[in-house]
Motif scaffolding. Structure first.
Motif, PDB file in Angstrom:
ATOM      1  N   ILE A 456      65.630  33.607 -58.023  1.00  0.00           N
ATOM      2  CA  ILE A 456      66.119  34.637 -57.171  1.00  0.00           C
ATOM      3  C   ILE A 456      65.203  36.671 -58.338  1.00  0.00           C
ATOM      4  O   ILE A 456      65.145  36.877 -57.342  1.00  0.00           O
ATOM      5  CB  ILE A 456      67.117  35.069 -56.850  1.00  0.00           C
ATOM      6  CG1 ILE A 456      67.428  33.989 -55.577  1.00  0.00           C
ATOM      7  CG2 ILE A 456      66.991  36.220 -55.600  1.00  0.00           C
ATOM      8  CD1 ILE A 456      68.568  33.981 -54.595  1.00  0.00           C
ATOM      9  N   GLY A 457      65.888  36.423 -59.222  1.00  0.00           N
ATOM     10  CA  GLY A 457      65.708  37.976 -59.690  1.00  0.00           C
ATOM     11  C   GLY A 457      63.850  37.799 -60.459  1.00  0.00           C
ATOM     12  O   GLY A 457      64.014  38.488 -59.829  1.00  0.00           O
ATOM     13  N   LEU A 458      63.715  36.670 -61.086  1.00  0.00           N
ATOM     14  CA  LEU A 458      62.448  36.101 -61.379  1.00  0.00           C
ATOM     15  C   LEU A 458      61.788  36.570 -60.159  1.00  0.00           C
ATOM     16  O   LEU A 458      60.899  37.511 -59.770  1.00  0.00           O
ATOM     17  CB  LEU A 458      62.293  35.419 -61.760  1.00  0.00           C
ATOM     18  CG  LEU A 458      62.688  34.828 -63.287  1.00  0.00           C
ATOM     19  CD1 LEU A 458      62.697  33.594 -63.827  1.00  0.00           C
ATOM     20  CD2 LEU A 458      61.502  35.775 -64.263  1.00  0.00           C
ATOM     21  N   PHE A 459      61.982  36.040 -58.523  1.00  0.00           N
ATOM     22  CA  PHE A 459      60.985  36.223 -57.627  1.00  0.00           C
ATOM     23  C   PHE A 459      60.645  37.816 -57.751  1.00  0.00           C
ATOM     24  O   PHE A 459      60.096  38.105 -57.035  1.00  0.00           O
ATOM     25  CB  PHE A 459      61.540  35.681 -55.913  1.00  0.00           C
ATOM     26  CG  PHE A 459      60.728  35.711 -55.280  1.00  0.00           C
ATOM     27  CD1 PHE A 459      60.207  35.065 -55.208  1.00  0.00           C
ATOM     28  CD2 PHE A 459      61.678  36.161 -54.502  1.00  0.00           C
ATOM     29  CE1 PHE A 459      59.146  35.051 -53.763  1.00  0.00           C
ATOM     30  CE2 PHE A 459      61.232  36.670 -52.678  1.00  0.00           C
ATOM     31  CZ  PHE A 459      59.439  35.498 -52.780  1.00  0.00           C
ATOM     32  N   ALA A 460      62.260  38.419 -57.168  1.00  0.00           N
ATOM     33  CA  ALA A 460      62.394  40.050 -57.277  1.00  0.00           C
ATOM     34  C   ALA A 460      61.035  40.389 -58.025  1.00  0.00           C
ATOM     35  O   ALA A 460      60.844  41.163 -57.710  1.00  0.00           O
ATOM     36  CB  ALA A 460      63.865  40.320 -57.142  1.00  0.00           C
ATOM     37  N   ILE A 461      61.262  40.116 -59.162  1.00  0.00           N
ATOM     38  CA  ILE A 461      60.790  41.269 -59.818  1.00  0.00           C
ATOM     39  C   ILE A 461      59.191  40.790 -60.243  1.00  0.00           C
ATOM     40  O   ILE A 461      58.412  41.864 -59.901  1.00  0.00           O
ATOM     41  CB  ILE A 461      61.025  40.918 -62.431  1.00  0.00           C
ATOM     42  CG1 ILE A 461      62.662  40.518 -62.278  1.00  0.00           C
ATOM     43  CG2 ILE A 461      59.821  40.765 -62.453  1.00  0.00           C
ATOM     44  CD1 ILE A 461      63.192  40.421 -63.188  1.00  0.00           C
ATOM     45  N   CYS A 462      58.482  39.460 -59.963  1.00  0.00           N
ATOM     46  CA  CYS A 462      56.634  39.570 -59.542  1.00  0.00           C
ATOM     47  C   CYS A 462      56.431  39.827 -58.476  1.00  0.00           C
ATOM     48  O   CYS A 462      55.589  39.884 -58.165  1.00  0.00           O
ATOM     49  CB  CYS A 462      57.138  37.902 -59.974  1.00  0.00           C
ATOM     50  SG  CYS A 462      57.660  37.284 -61.993  1.00  0.00           S
ATOM     51  N   GLY A 463      57.660  39.199 -57.712  1.00  0.00           N
ATOM     52  CA  GLY A 463      57.903  39.863 -56.327  1.00  0.00           C
ATOM     53  C   GLY A 463      57.015  41.449 -56.097  1.00  0.00           C
ATOM     54  O   GLY A 463      56.005  42.022 -55.242  1.00  0.00           O
ATOM     55  N   ALA A 464      57.486  41.993 -56.675  1.00  0.00           N
ATOM     56  CA  ALA A 464      57.719  43.713 -56.558  1.00  0.00           C
ATOM     57  C   ALA A 464      56.292  43.968 -57.110  1.00  0.00           C
ATOM     58  O   ALA A 464      55.764  45.239 -56.636  1.00  0.00           O
ATOM     59  CB  ALA A 464      59.059  44.432 -57.541  1.00  0.00           C
ATOM     60  N   PHE A 465      55.352  43.346 -57.824  1.00  0.00           N
ATOM     61  CA  PHE A 465      54.174  43.622 -58.249  1.00  0.00           C
ATOM     62  C   PHE A 465      53.132  43.156 -57.404  1.00  0.00           C
ATOM     63  O   PHE A 465      51.877  42.871 -58.051  1.00  0.00           O
ATOM     64  CB  PHE A 465      53.724  43.692 -59.986  1.00  0.00           C
ATOM     65  CG  PHE A 465      54.858  44.485 -60.619  1.00  0.00           C
ATOM     66  CD1 PHE A 465      54.903  46.012 -60.982  1.00  0.00           C
ATOM     67  CD2 PHE A 465      56.501  43.698 -61.409  1.00  0.00           C
ATOM     68  CE1 PHE A 465      54.891  46.639 -62.362  1.00  0.00           C
ATOM     69  CE2 PHE A 465      56.575  44.263 -62.168  1.00  0.00           C
ATOM     70  CZ  PHE A 465      56.569  45.819 -61.888  1.00  0.00           C
ATOM     71  N   ALA A 466      53.625  42.693 -56.599  1.00  0.00           N
ATOM     72  CA  ALA A 466      52.588  41.604 -55.676  1.00  0.00           C
ATOM     73  C   ALA A 466      51.767  42.300 -54.483  1.00  0.00           C
ATOM     74  O   ALA A 466      50.551  42.174 -54.359  1.00  0.00           O
ATOM     75  CB  ALA A 466      52.984  40.530 -54.660  1.00  0.00           C
ATOM     76  N   GLU A 467      52.456  42.957 -54.479  1.00  0.00           N
ATOM     77  CA  GLU A 467      51.223  44.326 -53.763  1.00  0.00           C
ATOM     78  C   GLU A 467      50.207  44.931 -54.352  1.00  0.00           C
ATOM     79  O   GLU A 467      49.240  45.267 -53.802  1.00  0.00           O
ATOM     80  CB  GLU A 467      52.505  45.567 -53.326  1.00  0.00           C
ATOM     81  CG  GLU A 467      51.055  46.348 -51.785  1.00  0.00           C
ATOM     82  CD  GLU A 467      52.241  47.680 -51.089  1.00  0.00           C
ATOM     83  OE1 GLU A 467      51.916  48.639 -51.103  1.00  0.00           O
ATOM     84  OE2 GLU A 467      53.505  48.488 -52.094  1.00  0.00           O
TER      85      GLU A 467
END
Length: 662
Positions: A456-467
């Motif tokens: 979940i932590g890695l998903f939040a980190i990578c997803g933060a830059f998806a936009e």
């Protein structure tokens, strides 16, 4: 004479605060430009006077002026200079003066940098801010005067609490107060808007920089306090759910919700009533924290143990400002227009969900913190609400928020496409799944669900830059085109990405340090060795090491890995001469993002030394995440759009007049 100057400066500041809280507000009602124009010079003059008072108290500490009772009770001539400075705010009276200094500093900053504010709004904002400073200046002068004299003056002082003689505690309170008190600006803007009866996108744009500033400082302040507790108190934990810790966490949570709500209001002029309420409640929670620390109702290493009479005075201040603002809110809120309509699946909808989770988390911490106090006050029964309650309520609220968080920036305003947002997160989701499987397969021990937390932590980190990836068409457009788009991105987009990524970084640190840490409590004699998490620690013996105002017994440990010396760890016990207080000092060796932690126990009669040894994998990510979040806030503040105000809507052009036929 310098102390008297500081005292009289406070008295003059109180007089100016009273004028500032009356004249500009009256001028705004009477539309008198002269009276409204007094707000800025009065705010700046008030700051100058409080700064003079604070400098006078600092001078008394640095020169060891023991004719002041406050210096006698909290300083010592042999204390290192840095702790003479930090001793100024290491007590009730001095910390309150720092509180007031930061309060009037924010008012002065609005006076100087708020040139784009409408004159009426600026007068009301500075008037409300002055009302708060009036209350606290009066409280300082009547109940907590830092310049009270003692006669005859003693030769020596009683020294500062040894727990506070630490670099972390020299930094932690100012950062925390910049956050706590900074939210007063959001409160003042909210009350001013309610008085004016006008709340729009421009208001949200004006209030957001002050909220961002307070949030960034509070983030760093909480992190610094957490790290101080970790290495100073000797138990090796980073968060104990202490009521005073919770008192800083609650305004941070509600302030986070306020930031996101203000974005919706700025972009779509929606959630007006809710945003105003959050601004009021966030500062109310800051005042509540001030009350908990100083009222004497708590027994905490973080609290100032003062007499209940002062607590009652702060409770009155809390009641007046919170009760008064909520009453005004109840009268004005029904008349406010709600603004734009949006679909549940939209960026606005995602931010509303974000607010729901953050508000629920705040409520959980609020109930767990205050329920024992309320129960004891009502029935006399004492109960303890500790980590099991908070871990079982706060965690299940925040983890789903971490999963939802990356979706919001990928959704369009007003009406979004959840499928398109999900496609933008495929890479982040894939990385999270792979990482979860790898951790589950290769890391032994720990809770079964811990690898999911890492994912979940890695998903939040990578997803933060998806936009950012979507907006720059990275890997879908020529590199030059993507680079041009990247350069054109506003800094606030980067700020949001880093702030969200910081949450993921902290989550990984919390999960790893909690799930896979190892600990041993041993008693070693010189020459004996103990193994811990692949390291061999050899106890070399105790060494005496005198300090400026303490005697120190240091345990020297040599750390080996594979037979090779990789570090030394030196936990110690200090005896402070003036206070005759025995204090443990931890020894820490850092290996990348992980740490080996050692603390000494009480002395034994058999010649052995008791040691508490811990290995904390990836523990530094907890505080690194907070730094990343604060960095994100700084990037957002650098966005020029936050300094120029919201764009005004263009007025509709009149229809051309019909020309008579010739």
């Amino acid at each position: 004479m310098i102390a008297e100057t500081g005292h009289y400066a406070l008295v003059l500041a109180l007089a100016l605060a009273i004028l500032q809280s009356v004249l500009p507000v009256w001028g705004a009602r009477a539309r008198d430009a002269t009276l409204m124009g007094l707000a800025s010079p009065l705010a700046v003059a008030q700051f100058v006077l409080v700064a003079i008072s604070f400098a006078a108290l600092t001078h008394a500490y640095v020169t060891s002026d023991f004719s002041l009772l406050n210096v006698v009770e909290n300083s010592h001539s042999a204390k290192p200079l840095v702790y003479k400075f930090s001793g100024v705010w290491g007590n009730h009276e001095g910390s309150l003066l720092l509180w007031v200094l930061i309060l009037v500093l924010f008012g002065a900053l609005v006076a100087v940098f708020g040139r784009n504010l409408p004159q009426r709004l600026k007068a009301d904002v500075l008037g409300v801010q002055a009302m708060i400073s009036t209350a606290f200046l009066l409280f300082v002068l009547v109940t907590s005067n830092p310049f009270a004299r003692v006669a005859p003056a003693p030769i020596e002082g009683q020294d500062l609490n040894p727990l506070l003689q630490d670099p972390g505690l020299a930094i932690h309170p100012p950062l925390l107060y910049l956050g706590y008190v900074g939210f007063s600006m959001a409160f003042s803007f909210a009350v001013a808007a309610l008085i004016e009866g006008k709340i729009d996108a421009a208001w949200a744009r004006w209030v957001r920089p002050w909220t961002l500033t307070a949030w960034g400082f509070l983030t760093l302040g909480i992190a610094m306090g957490s790290y101080w507790a970790y290495y100073e108190l000797g138990w090796g934990g980073f968060w104990f759910w202490d009521p005073v810790e919770n008192a800083s966490l609650m305004p941070w949570l509600s302030g986070t919700a306020l930031l996101h709500s203000a974005v919706v209001m700025e972009k779509r002029e929606a959630l007006k009533v809710w945003t105003i309420l959050l601004a009021l409640l966030t500062f109310a929670l800051s005042l509540l924290g001030t009350f908990l620390v100083r009222s004497g109702v708590l027994t905490s290493v973080h609290a100032f143990a003062v007499d209940p009479a002062r607590g009652v005075a702060i409770l009155i201040i809390l009641t007046v400002f919170v009760g008064g603002s909520l009453t005004l809110y109840a009268l004005r809120a029904p008349a406010l227009k709600q603004g734009g309509v949006f679909s549940p699946v939209s960026r606005e909808g995602a931010l509303v969900v974000n607010n729901i989770f953050l508000t629920a988390a705040t409520a959980a911490v609020f109930v767990g913190t205050l329920y024992p106090l309320a129960l004891e006050a009502a029935t006399g029964e004492k109960i303890s609400v500790g980590p099991p309650f908070f871990n079982s309520t706060f965690g299940p609220i925040m983890l789903p928020l971490m999963l939802i968080m990356p979706f919001g920036p990928l959704l369009a305003w007003k009406r979004g496409d959840i499928g398109r947002a999900a496609r933008g997160l495929v890479a982040a989701f894939g990385i999270a799944i792979v990482a979860t499987c790898l951790v589950a397969g290769f890391v032994r021990g720990g809770p079964t669900l811990a690898p999911i937390g890492i994912g979940i932590g890695l998903f939040a980190i990578c997803g933060a830059f998806a936009e950012i990836v979507e907006r720059t068409k990275l890997f879908r457009a020529p590199a030059a085109d993507s680079l041009a788009r990247l350069k054109g991105l506003p800094t606030s987009s980067w700020g949001a990405a880093f702030a969200h990524a910081g949450m993921g970084v902290t989550l990984i640190g919390v999960v790893a340090a909690s799930a896979w840490s190892s600990e041993k409590v041993v008693a070693l004699k010189p020459g004996e060795t103990v193994a811990l998490s692949g390291f061999e620690l050899t106890f070399d013996g105790l060494r005496e090491r005198p300090g400026p105002n303490y005697a120190s017994s240091v345990a020297h440990l040599t750390v080996r890995e594979g037979g090779r010396v990789v570090a030394t760890v030196e936990p110690a016990r200090r005896i402070y001469r003036a206070r005759r207080m025995d204090l443990a000092e931890s020894g820490i060796a850092t290996f990348g993002l992980s740490q080996l932690y050692a603390a000494t126990a009480e002395a034994r009669t058999d010649g052995a030394t008791g040691l508490r040894l811990q290995y904390k994998p990836l523990v530094l990510l907890i505080w690194l995440g907070a730094v990343v979040m604060a960095f994100g806030a700084t990037l957002s503040l650098a966005d020029r759009r936050l300094r120029v105000g919201a764009p005004r809507k263009a007025a509709a052009r009149p229809a051309p007049a019909l020309q008579p036929a010739e």
